[in-house]
Design an enzyme around this catalytic site. Structure first.
Site, mmCIF file in Angstrom:
data_model
loop_
_atom_site.group_PDB
_atom_site.id
_atom_site.type_symbol
_atom_site.label_atom_id
_atom_site.label_comp_id
_atom_site.label_asym_id
_atom_site.label_seq_id
_atom_site.Cartn_x
_atom_site.Cartn_y
_atom_site.Cartn_z
ATOM 1 N N MET A 40 -15.390 -13.244 0.684
ATOM 2 C CA MET A 40 -15.178 -14.679 0.443
ATOM 3 C C MET A 40 -15.663 -14.956 -0.969
ATOM 4 O O MET A 40 -16.667 -15.637 -1.189
ATOM 5 C CB MET A 40 -15.938 -15.491 1.499
ATOM 6 C CG MET A 40 -15.265 -15.433 2.867
ATOM 7 S SD MET A 40 -16.341 -15.914 4.212
ATOM 8 C CE MET A 40 -17.097 -14.319 4.542
ATOM 9 N N MET B 84 -8.761 -17.425 9.733
ATOM 10 C CA MET B 84 -10.054 -18.109 9.854
ATOM 11 C C MET B 84 -9.918 -19.226 10.883
ATOM 12 O O MET B 84 -9.077 -20.119 10.734
ATOM 13 C CB MET B 84 -10.491 -18.694 8.501
ATOM 14 C CG MET B 84 -10.853 -17.680 7.438
ATOM 15 S SD MET B 84 -12.103 -16.463 7.922
ATOM 16 C CE MET B 84 -13.477 -17.505 8.429
ATOM 17 N N ASP C 66 -11.500 -14.927 13.104
ATOM 18 C CA ASP C 66 -12.856 -14.984 12.577
ATOM 19 C C ASP C 66 -13.400 -16.412 12.582
ATOM 20 O O ASP C 66 -12.913 -17.265 11.861
ATOM 21 C CB ASP C 66 -12.858 -14.417 11.146
ATOM 22 C CG ASP C 66 -14.262 -14.221 10.609
ATOM 23 O OD1 ASP C 66 -15.233 -14.427 11.359
ATOM 24 O OD2 ASP C 66 -14.374 -13.867 9.421
ATOM 25 N N SER D 197 -20.034 -9.612 13.632
ATOM 26 C CA SER D 197 -20.342 -9.999 12.251
ATOM 27 C C SER D 197 -21.845 -9.956 12.030
ATOM 28 O O SER D 197 -22.597 -10.715 12.648
ATOM 29 C CB SER D 197 -19.833 -11.410 11.959
ATOM 30 O OG SER D 197 -20.445 -11.883 10.779
ATOM 31 N N MET E 191 -20.249 -13.426 0.510
ATOM 32 C CA MET E 191 -20.000 -14.792 -0.006
ATOM 33 C C MET E 191 -20.633 -14.947 -1.375
ATOM 34 O O MET E 191 -21.750 -14.478 -1.606
ATOM 35 C CB MET E 191 -20.622 -15.817 0.945
ATOM 36 C CG MET E 191 -20.160 -15.681 2.377
ATOM 37 S SD MET E 191 -20.964 -16.912 3.410
ATOM 38 C CE MET E 191 -20.348 -16.409 5.022
ATOM 39 N N HIS F 65 -15.252 -8.452 4.567
ATOM 40 C CA HIS F 65 -14.541 -9.725 4.381
ATOM 41 C C HIS F 65 -15.091 -10.401 3.126
ATOM 42 O O HIS F 65 -16.207 -10.908 3.137
ATOM 43 C CB HIS F 65 -14.780 -10.587 5.641
ATOM 44 C CG HIS F 65 -14.183 -11.955 5.579
ATOM 45 N ND1 HIS F 65 -14.500 -12.933 6.506
ATOM 46 C CD2 HIS F 65 -13.286 -12.518 4.739
ATOM 47 C CE1 HIS F 65 -13.832 -14.033 6.229
ATOM 48 N NE2 HIS F 65 -13.100 -13.821 5.150
ATOM 49 N N HIS G 214 -18.269 -5.985 11.027
ATOM 50 C CA HIS G 214 -17.671 -7.002 10.155
ATOM 51 C C HIS G 214 -18.746 -7.500 9.175
ATOM 52 O O HIS G 214 -19.795 -7.992 9.583
ATOM 53 C CB HIS G 214 -17.132 -8.161 10.997
ATOM 54 C CG HIS G 214 -16.407 -9.214 10.220
ATOM 55 N ND1 HIS G 214 -15.078 -9.106 9.859
ATOM 56 C CD2 HIS G 214 -16.827 -10.393 9.710
ATOM 57 C CE1 HIS G 214 -14.712 -10.177 9.178
ATOM 58 N NE2 HIS G 214 -15.765 -10.985 9.063
ATOM 59 N N ASP H 182 -19.655 -9.860 5.958
ATOM 60 C CA ASP H 182 -19.219 -11.069 5.249
ATOM 61 C C ASP H 182 -19.905 -11.209 3.904
ATOM 62 O O ASP H 182 -21.121 -11.403 3.840
ATOM 63 C CB ASP H 182 -19.554 -12.304 6.097
ATOM 64 C CG ASP H 182 -18.674 -12.393 7.327
ATOM 65 O OD1 ASP H 182 -17.452 -12.474 7.162
ATOM 66 O OD2 ASP H 182 -19.219 -12.373 8.455
HETATM 67 C C1 DX5 Z 1 -17.619 -17.150 8.365
HETATM 68 C C2 DX5 Z 1 -17.595 -15.647 8.498
HETATM 69 C C3 DX5 Z 1 -17.655 -15.190 9.888
HETATM 70 C C4 DX5 Z 1 -18.912 -15.550 10.633
HETATM 71 C C5 DX5 Z 1 -18.531 -15.745 12.061
HETATM 72 O O1 DX5 Z 1 -17.304 -17.523 7.084
HETATM 73 O O2 DX5 Z 1 -16.411 -15.131 7.915
HETATM 74 O O3 DX5 Z 1 -17.401 -13.789 9.990
HETATM 75 O O4 DX5 Z 1 -19.924 -14.589 10.535
HETATM 76 O O5 DX5 Z 1 -19.629 -16.198 12.743
HETATM 77 P P1 DX5 Z 1 -19.537 -16.823 14.198
HETATM 78 O O6 DX5 Z 1 -18.889 -15.805 15.068
HETATM 79 O O7 DX5 Z 1 -20.951 -17.096 14.537
HETATM 80 O O8 DX5 Z 1 -18.694 -18.078 14.082
HETATM 81 ZN ZN ZN Z 2 -15.891 -12.976 8.319
#
Ligand code: DX5
Ligand code: ZN
Length: 215
Positions: free
Chosen positions: A67, A136, A174, A7, A36, A65, A32, A34
């Site tokens: 969010m 998650m 994740d 990620s 947000m 991903h 990956h 993310d």
């Molecule tokens: C959290 C993200 C993850 C995050 C994971 O909301 O969806 O992908 O980057 O990070 P680690 O592996 O550090 O928990």
């Molecule tokens: Zn993620």
């Protein structure tokens, strides 16, 4: 062997090109990414322009991903930015089936992510239409959180449901994935491991990716 999806939320954004080169040279399978929105989750990360640039720096699969609320408004834009897999949250989609159909019609693989409190059973009727479930294993919004151990039961239950339907859906984990829990997650039925801090904050990220791959 599991698919490893580092990620980039935990990457050094001042050296994004170097981080992409490192991943390209590593055994990582997917990037990956993310996204947000500060509404579905209490944090804001990065969006379309950043993903567009990352797309030019790799040929590996871009696993995006989302969010965000109302992801259907942005699916086409993420396709144009270079997403190969687009994952939306079950909790953010009133018309999940429509969102999934839209993602597939745009030529991407469709994923559905579920928060730690959402029962895996709720996915029973969407499994035939999707390519990936993202379980998650932390509350979404931040990297570097502690893994929720109840996740193992959820992975086993979902694995049984997928196998029972003879579906070809991948299970992605994740949040809080480490070298200590990777093997148990794969044994429980996980196909894809996302890892942010475990990879990028390690002294030798490529070696850490190789170790995750061997888990
Ligand atoms: C959290 C993200 C993850 C995050 C994971 O909301 O969806 O992908 O980057 O990070 P680690 O592996 O550090 O928990
Ligand atoms: Zn993620």
């Amino acid at each position: 062997m599991a698919i490893i999806a580092p990620s980039l939320l935990a990457a050094n954004f001042l050296r994004l090109q170097d981080e992409c080169t490192m991943l390209n040279e590593s055994e990582a399978d997917w990037f990956h990414l993310d996204v947000m929105d500060g509404r579905f989750v209490p944090n804001i990360s990065f969006g379309l322009p950043v993903i567009e640039q990352i797309r030019t720096a790799t040929r590996k699969t871009c696993d995006v991903h989302l969010m965000i609320l109302e992801p259907g408004n942005y699916a086409e834009a993420f396709k144009k930015a270079g997403a190969d897999i687009l994952t939306v949250h079950y909790e953010a989609c009133t018309h999940l089936h429509r969102n999934v159909q839209q993602i597939k019609a745009l030529g991407m693989q469709a994923g559905v992510a579920i928060n730690p409190h959402t029962p895996v059973d709720l996915l029973e009727d969407i499994l035939p239409d999707i390519d990936l479930v993202c379980i998650m294993s932390v509350n979404p919004g931040f990297g570097g959180q502690q893994f929720i151990t109840h996740t193992y039961n959820r992975v086993r239950a979902l694995r049984n449901m997928i196998d029972g339907q003879q579906a070809t859906v991948k299970i992605e984990i994740d949040g809080g994935v480490t070298l200590d829990n990777a093997k148990a997650l794969i044994q429980a039925g996980a196909d894809v491991l996302v890892a942010g801090n475990t990879v990028f904050k390690s002294p030798d990220p490529k070696a850490t990716i190789a170790a995750l791959k061997k888990a």
